[in-house]
Design a protein around this motif. Sequence first.
Motif, PDB file in Angstrom:
ATOM      1  N   ARG A  12       0.831  -1.201   0.000  1.00  0.00           N
ATOM      2  CA  ARG A  12       0.000   0.000   0.000  1.00  0.00           C
ATOM      3  C   ARG A  12       0.865   1.250   0.000  1.00  0.00           C
ATOM      4  O   ARG A  12       2.016   1.226   0.401  1.00  0.00           O
ATOM      5  CB  ARG A  12      -0.907   0.022   1.233  1.00  0.00           C
ATOM      6  N   GLY A  35     -10.648   1.383   8.499  1.00  0.00           N
ATOM      7  CA  GLY A  35     -10.570   1.710   7.079  1.00  0.00           C
ATOM      8  C   GLY A  35     -11.956   1.611   6.466  1.00  0.00           C
ATOM      9  O   GLY A  35     -12.931   1.307   7.145  1.00  0.00           O
ATOM     10  N   GLU A  39     -11.600  -2.743   3.183  1.00  0.00           N
ATOM     11  CA  GLU A  39     -10.240  -2.225   2.974  1.00  0.00           C
ATOM     12  C   GLU A  39      -9.386  -2.488   4.218  1.00  0.00           C
ATOM     13  O   GLU A  39      -9.910  -2.641   5.318  1.00  0.00           O
ATOM     14  CB  GLU A  39     -10.293  -0.714   2.713  1.00  0.00           C
TER      15      GLU A  39
END
Length: 113
Positions: A12, A35, A39
């Motif tokens: 990420r 999140g 996610e």
Amino acid sequence: MPSDIMQLTAGRQLTGLRQVLDWTATATVLRQGPGAPGEPPAWLMLLCPAHSQALPGWPGITADADGLRLSCGSVLDYRSAEQLLQSHADLWLTPLTGVDPKTYAGVWPEVLD
């Protein structure tokens, strides 16, 4: 980038890395910020046991830091700049100033003035 951080980022985009506590203890607890649905966590904060217990009201779930060697208070952030600033405004600026941003249509320069 240290391998400990590489392990946590898992491909990420890391948008922020900061140290929010001036503490030398090694982190053993990982606090994961919420999140978007489906996610990964929006942020990760590494804490020593004392700070993890002292901050029970902080958002996010806790997990074992799994042998990471980062200092207590290390925060890895994956949020956009806008999301990060909004979070800080909601959690810190609004309570500290006592001013409701809606009063100024959410225009932060006016809120802070």
